[in-house]
Scaffold this motif. Sequence first.
Motif, short mmCIF file in Angstrom:
data_model
loop_
_atom_site.label_atom_id
_atom_site.label_comp_id
_atom_site.label_asym_id
_atom_site.label_seq_id
_atom_site.Cartn_x
_atom_site.Cartn_y
_atom_site.Cartn_z
N ALA A 227 0.89 -1.12 0.02
CA ALA A 227 0.09 -0.10 -0.25
C ALA A 227 0.71 1.29 0.10
CB ALA A 227 -0.86 0.03 1.36
N ARG A 228 1.03 2.11 -1.29
CA ARG A 228 1.90 2.98 -1.25
C ARG A 228 1.84 4.13 -0.13
NH1 ARG A 228 2.76 7.54 -4.42
NH2 ARG A 228 4.92 7.72 -5.34
N ASP A 229 0.59 4.48 0.14
CA ASP A 229 0.20 5.25 1.25
C ASP A 229 0.83 5.16 2.50
OD1 ASP A 229 -2.79 6.65 -0.33
OD2 ASP A 229 -0.81 6.95 -0.95
N GLU A 230 1.08 3.85 2.75
CA GLU A 230 1.63 3.60 4.02
C GLU A 230 3.22 3.80 4.38
OE1 GLU A 230 -0.12 2.16 6.71
OE2 GLU A 230 -1.74 2.20 5.74
N TYR A 231 3.83 4.37 3.23
CA TYR A 231 5.23 4.31 3.06
C TYR A 231 5.52 6.01 3.21
CZ TYR A 231 5.92 -0.41 2.12
OH TYR A 231 6.02 -1.59 1.95
N ALA A 232 6.69 6.24 3.91
CA ALA A 232 7.08 7.84 4.24
C ALA A 232 7.82 8.51 3.06
CB ALA A 232 7.81 7.80 5.65
N TYR A 233 8.39 7.52 2.32
CA TYR A 233 9.30 8.19 1.36
C TYR A 233 9.11 7.87 0.12
CZ TYR A 233 11.70 10.22 5.39
OH TYR A 233 11.95 10.62 6.78
N TRP A 234 9.40 8.29 -1.14
CA TRP A 234 9.10 7.90 -2.60
C TRP A 234 10.03 8.43 -3.26
CZ3 TRP A 234 5.12 9.91 0.43
CH2 TRP A 234 4.36 9.25 1.14
N GLY A 235 10.44 7.35 -4.41
CA GLY A 235 11.38 8.03 -5.27
C GLY A 235 10.36 8.61 -6.61
N ARG A 236 11.04 9.04 -7.79
CA ARG A 236 10.15 9.69 -8.57
C ARG A 236 9.73 8.51 -10.10
NH1 ARG A 236 12.67 15.60 -9.99
NH2 ARG A 236 12.18 16.37 -8.13
N GLY A 237 10.68 7.55 -9.93
CA GLY A 237 10.19 6.40 -10.75
C GLY A 237 11.26 6.28 -11.97
N THR A 238 10.94 5.11 -12.52
CA THR A 238 11.58 4.60 -13.76
C THR A 238 10.81 4.09 -14.74
OG1 THR A 238 13.68 3.55 -14.62
CG2 THR A 238 12.46 2.81 -12.65
N GLN A 239 10.72 4.17 -16.07
CA GLN A 239 9.60 4.05 -16.96
C GLN A 239 10.04 2.60 -17.35
OE1 GLN A 239 6.54 5.19 -17.56
NE2 GLN A 239 5.87 3.53 -18.80
N VAL A 240 9.09 1.57 -17.22
CA VAL A 240 8.92 0.23 -17.79
C VAL A 240 8.18 0.27 -19.03
CG1 VAL A 240 8.79 -2.28 -17.74
CG2 VAL A 240 10.09 -0.85 -16.05
N ASN A 241 8.33 -0.33 -20.39
CA ASN A 241 7.47 -0.29 -21.33
C ASN A 241 7.74 -1.69 -21.89
OD1 ASN A 241 6.56 2.09 -21.53
ND2 ASN A 241 8.40 2.83 -22.27
N VAL A 242 6.68 -2.51 -21.98
CA VAL A 242 6.84 -3.90 -22.52
C VAL A 242 5.80 -4.08 -23.80
CG1 VAL A 242 6.72 -6.38 -21.96
CG2 VAL A 242 7.20 -4.59 -20.02
N SER A 243 6.51 -4.31 -24.95
CA SER A 243 5.60 -4.40 -26.15
C SER A 243 5.42 -5.70 -26.38
CB SER A 243 6.34 -3.64 -27.26
OG SER A 243 7.83 -4.25 -27.25
N SER A 244 4.40 -6.07 -27.10
CA SER A 244 4.00 -7.45 -27.37
C SER A 244 4.85 -7.77 -28.85
CB SER A 244 2.57 -7.49 -27.36
OG SER A 244 1.95 -6.70 -28.60
#
Length: 127
Positions: free
Chosen positions: A110-127
Amino acid sequence: QVQLVESGGASVQAGGSLRLSCVASGITFSRYSMGWFRQAPGKESEGVASIARSGKTTYAASAKGRFAISKDDAKNTLYLVMNNLKPEDTGLYDCAARAVPPQSDWAPLARDEYAYWGRGTQVNVSS
């Protein structure tokens, strides 16, 4: 100042693999439970995997058997190895952290239970 910086996202074909990393600074990494979350376009963020301070791991049903979460306290780094990727794994993956007591098994998806977050890294999976 606490910082979580993700890397390792890329564009891959279905069936491929990736390893995401999350480097933490400004915290005593070993005292934290950590989680990986993802958000697909037009959807809410969902928990993918988490690892408690005790080492206990938790996976979303969609990730079981394909993803593996781990952390290296000496390197202040959280990892997510993703195998047999599917197009539905596409999204922005970020990591989150929260300080917990020693031996704690606490690490909800549950993301809201955490205190700190990063900005993220994008994953794209094509078929």
